[in-house]
Motif scaffolding. Sequence first.
Motif, PDB file in Angstrom:
ATOM      1  N   ASN A  86      20.313  50.222  10.102  1.00 23.61           N
ATOM      2  CA  ASN A  86      21.196  49.028  10.464  1.00 23.61           C
ATOM      3  C   ASN A  86      20.575  47.835  11.060  1.00 23.61           C
ATOM      4  OD1 ASN A  86      23.659  50.437   9.907  1.00 23.61           O
ATOM      5  ND2 ASN A  86      23.270  51.554  11.825  1.00 23.61           N
ATOM      6  N   GLY A  87      19.331  47.763  10.931  1.00 21.91           N
ATOM      7  CA  GLY A  87      18.313  46.611  11.618  1.00 21.91           C
ATOM      8  C   GLY A  87      17.772  47.260  12.825  1.00 21.91           C
ATOM      9  N   VAL A  88      17.869  46.246  13.900  1.00 17.66           N
ATOM     10  CA  VAL A  88      17.386  46.493  15.399  1.00 17.66           C
ATOM     11  C   VAL A  88      18.448  46.487  16.057  1.00 17.66           C
ATOM     12  CG1 VAL A  88      15.719  45.781  17.131  1.00 17.66           C
ATOM     13  CG2 VAL A  88      15.140  45.698  14.799  1.00 17.66           C
ATOM     14  N   ALA A  89      18.645  47.522  17.142  1.00 18.01           N
ATOM     15  CA  ALA A  89      19.724  47.248  18.066  1.00 18.01           C
ATOM     16  C   ALA A  89      19.233  46.674  19.367  1.00 18.01           C
ATOM     17  CB  ALA A  89      20.213  48.735  18.457  1.00 18.01           C
ATOM     18  N   TRP A  90      19.902  45.738  19.698  1.00 24.33           N
ATOM     19  CA  TRP A  90      19.720  44.941  20.885  1.00 24.33           C
ATOM     20  C   TRP A  90      20.783  44.536  21.693  1.00 24.33           C
ATOM     21  CZ3 TRP A  90      19.484  39.332  22.139  1.00 24.33           C
ATOM     22  CH2 TRP A  90      18.960  39.205  23.238  1.00 24.33           C
ATOM     23  N   ARG A  91      21.052  44.921  22.952  1.00 28.52           N
ATOM     24  CA  ARG A  91      22.106  44.620  23.742  1.00 28.52           C
ATOM     25  C   ARG A  91      23.684  45.275  22.920  1.00 28.52           C
ATOM     26  NH1 ARG A  91      21.262  38.449  25.988  1.00 28.52           N
ATOM     27  NH2 ARG A  91      19.710  39.171  27.400  1.00 28.52           N
ATOM     28  N   ARG A  92      23.345  46.419  22.358  1.00 26.89           N
ATOM     29  CA  ARG A  92      24.769  47.131  21.823  1.00 26.89           C
ATOM     30  C   ARG A  92      25.033  46.366  20.574  1.00 26.89           C
ATOM     31  NH1 ARG A  92      28.089  47.707  26.900  1.00 26.89           N
ATOM     32  NH2 ARG A  92      26.275  48.136  28.220  1.00 26.89           N
ATOM     33  N   ARG A  93      24.347  45.817  19.935  1.00 32.74           N
ATOM     34  CA  ARG A  93      24.570  44.891  18.661  1.00 32.74           C
ATOM     35  C   ARG A  93      23.431  45.170  17.819  1.00 32.74           C
ATOM     36  NH1 ARG A  93      26.385  39.308  20.947  1.00 32.74           N
ATOM     37  NH2 ARG A  93      28.232  39.137  19.282  1.00 32.74           N
ATOM     38  N   ALA A  94      23.765  45.079  16.438  1.00 33.21           N
ATOM     39  CA  ALA A  94      22.661  45.360  15.388  1.00 33.21           C
ATOM     40  C   ALA A  94      22.245  43.764  14.875  1.00 33.21           C
ATOM     41  CB  ALA A  94      23.484  45.885  14.139  1.00 33.21           C
ATOM     42  N   TYR A  95      20.818  43.651  14.896  1.00 30.50           N
ATOM     43  CA  TYR A  95      20.279  42.406  14.274  1.00 30.50           C
ATOM     44  C   TYR A  95      19.631  42.977  12.958  1.00 30.50           C
ATOM     45  CZ  TYR A  95      21.302  40.208  18.388  1.00 30.50           C
ATOM     46  OH  TYR A  95      22.065  39.472  19.564  1.00 30.50           O
ATOM     47  N   THR A  96      19.586  42.000  11.755  1.00 26.64           N
ATOM     48  CA  THR A  96      19.079  42.395  10.724  1.00 26.64           C
ATOM     49  C   THR A  96      18.505  41.101   9.878  1.00 26.64           C
ATOM     50  OG1 THR A  96      19.569  43.646   8.699  1.00 26.64           O
ATOM     51  CG2 THR A  96      21.097  42.054   9.579  1.00 26.64           C
ATOM     52  N   ALA A  97      17.740  41.333   8.887  1.00 24.10           N
ATOM     53  CA  ALA A  97      17.170  40.510   8.074  1.00 24.10           C
ATOM     54  C   ALA A  97      16.425  40.987   7.028  1.00 24.10           C
ATOM     55  CB  ALA A  97      15.837  39.799   8.860  1.00 24.10           C
ATOM     56  N   ASP A  98      16.615  40.253   5.728  1.00 20.45           N
ATOM     57  CA  ASP A  98      15.975  40.602   4.515  1.00 20.45           C
ATOM     58  C   ASP A  98      14.598  41.553   4.483  1.00 20.45           C
ATOM     59  OD1 ASP A  98      15.037  38.158   4.883  1.00 20.45           O
ATOM     60  OD2 ASP A  98      15.107  37.608   2.653  1.00 20.45           O
ATOM     61  N   TRP A  99      13.763  40.836   5.147  1.00 22.06           N
ATOM     62  CA  TRP A  99      12.393  41.491   5.501  1.00 22.06           C
ATOM     63  C   TRP A  99      12.319  42.748   5.935  1.00 22.06           C
ATOM     64  CZ3 TRP A  99      10.663  43.116   9.918  1.00 22.06           C
ATOM     65  CH2 TRP A  99      11.159  42.451  11.138  1.00 22.06           C
ATOM     66  N   MET A 100      13.586  43.324   6.608  1.00 18.79           N
ATOM     67  CA  MET A 100      13.364  44.526   7.247  1.00 18.79           C
ATOM     68  C   MET A 100      13.335  45.761   6.207  1.00 18.79           C
ATOM     69  SD  MET A 100      15.884  44.399  10.574  1.00 18.79           S
ATOM     70  CE  MET A 100      15.223  43.355  11.987  1.00 18.79           C
ATOM     71  N   ALA A 101      13.865  45.479   5.035  1.00 23.99           N
ATOM     72  CA  ALA A 101      13.923  46.395   3.913  1.00 23.99           C
ATOM     73  C   ALA A 101      12.380  47.191   3.707  1.00 23.99           C
ATOM     74  CB  ALA A 101      14.346  45.725   2.526  1.00 23.99           C
ATOM     75  N   GLY A 102      12.465  48.459   3.730  1.00 23.63           N
ATOM     76  CA  GLY A 102      11.106  49.179   3.599  1.00 23.63           C
ATOM     77  C   GLY A 102      10.376  49.403   5.126  1.00 23.63           C
ATOM     78  N   HIS A 103      11.052  49.139   6.044  1.00 26.71           N
ATOM     79  CA  HIS A 103      10.351  48.867   7.502  1.00 26.71           C
ATOM     80  C   HIS A 103      11.158  50.196   8.172  1.00 26.71           C
ATOM     81  CE1 HIS A 103       7.263  46.018   6.511  1.00 26.71           C
ATOM     82  NE2 HIS A 103       8.124  45.358   5.837  1.00 26.71           N
ATOM     83  N   VAL A 104      12.104  50.770   7.725  1.00 24.79           N
ATOM     84  CA  VAL A 104      12.848  51.673   8.706  1.00 24.79           C
ATOM     85  C   VAL A 104      11.876  52.579   9.378  1.00 24.79           C
ATOM     86  CG1 VAL A 104      14.464  53.782   8.728  1.00 24.79           C
ATOM     87  CG2 VAL A 104      14.941  51.568   7.365  1.00 24.79           C
ATOM     88  N   GLY A 105      11.946  52.694  10.805  1.00 23.18           N
ATOM     89  CA  GLY A 105      11.055  53.510  11.613  1.00 23.18           C
ATOM     90  C   GLY A 105       9.972  52.706  12.041  1.00 23.18           C
ATOM     91  N   THR A 106       9.848  51.774  11.879  1.00 22.35           N
ATOM     92  CA  THR A 106       8.683  50.682  12.373  1.00 22.35           C
ATOM     93  C   THR A 106       8.911  50.249  13.897  1.00 22.35           C
ATOM     94  OG1 THR A 106       8.093  49.797  10.373  1.00 22.35           O
ATOM     95  CG2 THR A 106       7.315  48.620  12.150  1.00 22.35           C
ATOM     96  N   LYS A 107       8.064  50.764  14.668  1.00 18.58           N
ATOM     97  CA  LYS A 107       8.195  50.201  16.134  1.00 18.58           C
ATOM     98  C   LYS A 107       8.061  48.974  16.370  1.00 18.58           C
ATOM     99  CE  LYS A 107       7.181  54.775  17.899  1.00 18.58           C
ATOM    100  NZ  LYS A 107       6.371  55.597  18.707  1.00 18.58           N
ATOM    101  N   VAL A 108       9.114  47.995  17.056  1.00 15.77           N
ATOM    102  CA  VAL A 108       8.788  46.741  17.237  1.00 15.77           C
ATOM    103  C   VAL A 108       9.061  46.318  18.722  1.00 15.77           C
ATOM    104  CG1 VAL A 108       9.220  46.340  14.855  1.00 15.77           C
ATOM    105  CG2 VAL A 108      11.265  46.464  16.750  1.00 15.77           C
ATOM    106  N   ARG A 109       8.777  45.149  19.144  1.00 19.64           N
ATOM    107  CA  ARG A 109       9.328  44.554  20.357  1.00 19.64           C
ATOM    108  C   ARG A 109       9.974  43.206  19.836  1.00 19.64           C
ATOM    109  NH1 ARG A 109       6.783  46.302  25.205  1.00 19.64           N
ATOM    110  NH2 ARG A 109       7.891  44.610  26.042  1.00 19.64           N
ATOM    111  N   LEU A 110      10.769  42.777  20.858  1.00 17.01           N
ATOM    112  CA  LEU A 110      11.757  41.785  20.653  1.00 17.01           C
ATOM    113  C   LEU A 110      11.617  40.629  21.589  1.00 17.01           C
ATOM    114  CD1 LEU A 110      15.135  43.760  20.316  1.00 17.01           C
ATOM    115  CD2 LEU A 110      13.331  43.309  18.496  1.00 17.01           C
ATOM    116  N   ARG A 111      11.661  39.597  21.124  1.00 12.64           N
ATOM    117  CA  ARG A 111      11.619  38.229  22.088  1.00 12.64           C
ATOM    118  C   ARG A 111      12.902  37.511  21.565  1.00 12.64           C
ATOM    119  NH1 ARG A 111       8.740  38.118  26.030  1.00 12.64           N
ATOM    120  NH2 ARG A 111       6.504  37.222  25.995  1.00 12.64           N
TER     121      ARG A 111
END
Length: 159
Positions: A86-111
């Motif tokens: 579903n992308g990245v969850a932040w503040r109980r909402r989903a954020y997504t982008a086309d570059w995320m395809a193939g990166h499921v499971g990748t650990k990330v930090r948000l700014r």
Amino acid sequence: MPLVSLPGSTRRALPAQAYRPDLVEDLLLDWVAWWNTEHRPSGLTGGRTPAQAWEADPTPVEDVPKEGLAFFALEDGGRIRKITTNGVAWRRRAYTADWMAGHVGTKVRLRYVPHFDGRIEVFSTEGWGRRLGSAYLAEAAIPAQRQALSGSVRAGPER
């Protein structure tokens, strides 16, 4: 200090459609110029401006790697997250982008930009954190963003 005086500031996040980066940028740059060249804070001796105090200070300035600058300009999301289907969850909402395809499971930090929840910046969790890209509020994605994501999911990640 200047953020609460900007148009649309309500001390809560704005909908994506209300964000006017052109207007906010001009106002912020004007404020920064005033603060540094005209404002004379009582804490500076001799009635100097911050720019005058900066120029008079002999302390060496350390260079920050270009990729690290975003860490100083944006608020931190506060914890490590994972990219899901579903992308990245932040503040109980989903954020997504086309570059995320193939990166499921990748650990990330948000700014993110305070007072605007339509877009977040996603970084790797290593070192300074390489910027991976922007992600947009899934429920407010414009048709072109949805089409780009669905096209990248069908095509799969590039190898």
